[in-house]
Each structure stands twice: as structure tokens, then as C-alpha cells.
Design a protein around this motif. Structure first.
Motif, PDB file in Angstrom:
ATOM      1  N   THR A  40      -3.296   4.531  -2.933  1.00 26.08           N
ATOM      2  CA  THR A  40      -3.439   3.560  -2.000  1.00 26.08           C
ATOM      3  C   THR A  40      -1.976   3.227  -1.419  1.00 26.08           C
ATOM      4  N   ARG A  45      -3.164   2.297   6.721  1.00 24.54           N
ATOM      5  CA  ARG A  45      -3.728   0.992   7.112  1.00 24.54           C
ATOM      6  C   ARG A  45      -4.748   0.598   6.185  1.00 24.54           C
ATOM      7  N   VAL A  46      -5.584  -0.489   5.825  1.00 27.46           N
ATOM      8  CA  VAL A  46      -6.419  -0.882   5.139  1.00 27.46           C
ATOM      9  C   VAL A  46      -7.490  -1.646   5.910  1.00 27.46           C
ATOM     10  N   LYS A  48     -11.173  -3.463   6.285  1.00 24.05           N
ATOM     11  CA  LYS A  48     -12.010  -4.136   5.531  1.00 24.05           C
ATOM     12  C   LYS A  48     -13.368  -3.830   5.859  1.00 24.05           C
ATOM     13  N   SER A  49     -14.548  -3.599   4.891  1.00 25.37           N
ATOM     14  CA  SER A  49     -15.761  -3.233   5.085  1.00 25.37           C
ATOM     15  C   SER A  49     -16.698  -3.774   4.246  1.00 25.37           C
ATOM     16  N   GLN A  60     -15.284  -4.238   0.582  1.00 25.40           N
ATOM     17  CA  GLN A  60     -14.444  -3.035   0.366  1.00 25.40           C
ATOM     18  C   GLN A  60     -13.099  -2.831   1.047  1.00 25.40           C
ATOM     19  N   ASP A  61     -12.082  -2.446   0.511  1.00 28.02           N
ATOM     20  CA  ASP A  61     -10.912  -1.850   1.406  1.00 28.02           C
ATOM     21  C   ASP A  61     -10.976  -0.670   1.522  1.00 28.02           C
ATOM     22  N   TYR A  63      -9.012   2.603   2.651  1.00 28.54           N
ATOM     23  CA  TYR A  63      -7.551   3.051   2.812  1.00 28.54           C
ATOM     24  C   TYR A  63      -7.577   4.488   3.653  1.00 28.54           C
ATOM     25  N   ASP A  75     -12.811  -5.400  -2.544  1.00 27.76           N
ATOM     26  CA  ASP A  75     -11.895  -6.142  -1.930  1.00 27.76           C
ATOM     27  C   ASP A  75     -11.764  -7.359  -2.647  1.00 27.76           C
ATOM     28  N   ASP A  77     -10.348  -9.914  -1.558  1.00 28.53           N
ATOM     29  CA  ASP A  77     -10.465 -11.325  -0.800  1.00 28.53           C
ATOM     30  C   ASP A  77     -12.124 -11.553  -0.571  1.00 28.53           C
ATOM     31  N   SER A  78     -12.900 -10.678  -1.123  1.00 32.39           N
ATOM     32  CA  SER A  78     -14.228 -10.884  -0.929  1.00 32.39           C
ATOM     33  C   SER A  78     -14.939 -11.945  -1.674  1.00 32.39           C
TER      34      SER A  78
END
Length: 189
Positions: A40, A45-46, A48-49, A60-61, A63, A75, A77-78
Motif C-alpha cells: 500500500t 490514492r485510497v 473507500k468502499s 474497505q480501503d 489502494y 477500513d 475508520d469504518s
């Protein structure tokens, strides 16, 4: 380079010589492992999904480098999954990049006995054409009582349990815009 220098290049012998029995320090490193970095690290870029496998909606991130997916991870942050993925979610990278991914559909023409391979894009065009034709042929401006209904009863939609709230929202908007009133979801969770 002497024989002792050569032998001390072996991690086990370095551990013994330096008293690092658990191999947690520098003795476990090799020239290759010193230069390793996560896949990664070189991403452009990343994105978000959401994992596509079930209705839990784990974050999910994705990459991306040079417009190609190079890795998919949980992710952090999820609020749902907090960076974790189940085995299926962890395998999403293979789902989207694997050589086994189907790039065509099998189609049997009406009355036909053999399957033929069609490109996915052609199959999608065929579906779109049939949806439009069915909608046009079954469109109702008014019902039997003369009330304005602006609908078709010739099409329906049954969603699956892998669809998340956002996908269901967009599908409902699409099918409502098409005049489809029979929209259901087979939700497990």
C-alpha cells in the motif's frame, strides 16, 4: 570475506552470537527484509468502499496505483468493522483482480439448444434493451378507474442480501424512475 563473516550472515548464527534467542531484533533481518515495505505504500490514492459479500457492510480501503487496484484492506475508520474483514472480505482483491474472473456470459437463444459465449458488454446492452422494450410495451398512464399511475407492472425487482443500504436506495430510485412498483429485497440481516 572470511568464513566467520559468511556464517554470520545466517540469521540463526547471528542470533546465537548476539544472544537474541527470540529473534525479535536486528539479528532476524536480512538485506531483503530491510527493504520490504507494504504494497500500500506506493499507492496513488485510497478509495473507500464497502465489502460486496454480505449485508453487514464492512468498510474497505481500495489502494490504487496507475488506475489499477493493488490491494484491498479493512477500513480502520469504518464504525461497522473497525478495520477488520472476514476471510471472504479479505479475499476481495482476488475477486476483482483474479484471472479466473468471468469476462463473458453464457447465452442460449430462445428455442436454442446450445450455449454461446457473449461479451459482458453485449449482454448488458441486451438486458437494457429488453428492460426498455418491456417497460414501453407494458406502460400504464392510468389505471382502470382513470387515475394517473405512471407505472409498469411488466417488470419487478428482487434484491439480494449482499446489497447494502446505499445500493438499495439507489436501486429503489432507479426502479421508481422507471415506473416499476414491485421492488423487494431478500434481506437476511
Amino acid at each position: 570475506m572470511g568464513i566467520l563473516d559468511l556464517m554470520l550472515r545466517w540469521p540463526v548464527l547471528r542470533q546465537i552470537a548476539r544472544g537474541d534467542v527470540k529473534a525479535l531484533g536486528e539479528t532476524a533481518m536480512t538485506e531483503r527484509s530491510r527493504t520490504l515495505e507494504p504494497r500500500t505504500a506506493r499507492a496513488d490514492r485510497v478509495v473507500k468502499s464497502v465489502c460486496p459479500y454480505c449485508a453487514v457492510g464492512c468498510g474497505q480501503d481500495i489502494y490504487v496505483k496507475d488506475e489499477r487496484i493493488i490491494d484491498i484492506e479493512g477500513d480502520p475508520d469504518s464504525p461497522i468493522s473497525r478495520g477488520r474483514l472476514c476471510p471472504k472480505g479479505s479475499a476481495t482483491f482476488q475477486l476483482v483482480t483474479g484471472t479466473h474472473r468471468v469476462q463473458h456470459v453464457l447465452y442460449r437463444r430462445p428455442g436454442g439448444t446450445e450455449w454461446e459465449r457473449l461479451p459482458l458488454e453485449q449482454a448488458m446492452d441486451m438486458v437494457a434493451e429488453r428492460v426498455k422494450r418491456t417497460r414501453d410495451e407494458t406502460w400504464e398512464d392510468t389505471d382502470v378507474n382513470g387515475f394517473s399511475v405512471q407505472r409498469t407492472l411488466g417488470l419487478a425487482h428482487l434484491g439480494g442480501a449482499t446489497l447494502d443500504n446505499e445500493e438499495n436506495y439507489l436501486l429503489k430510485k432507479l426502479f421508481t424512475a422507471l415506473g416499476i412498483v414491485q421492488v423487494e429485497n431478500q434481506a437476511r440481516i
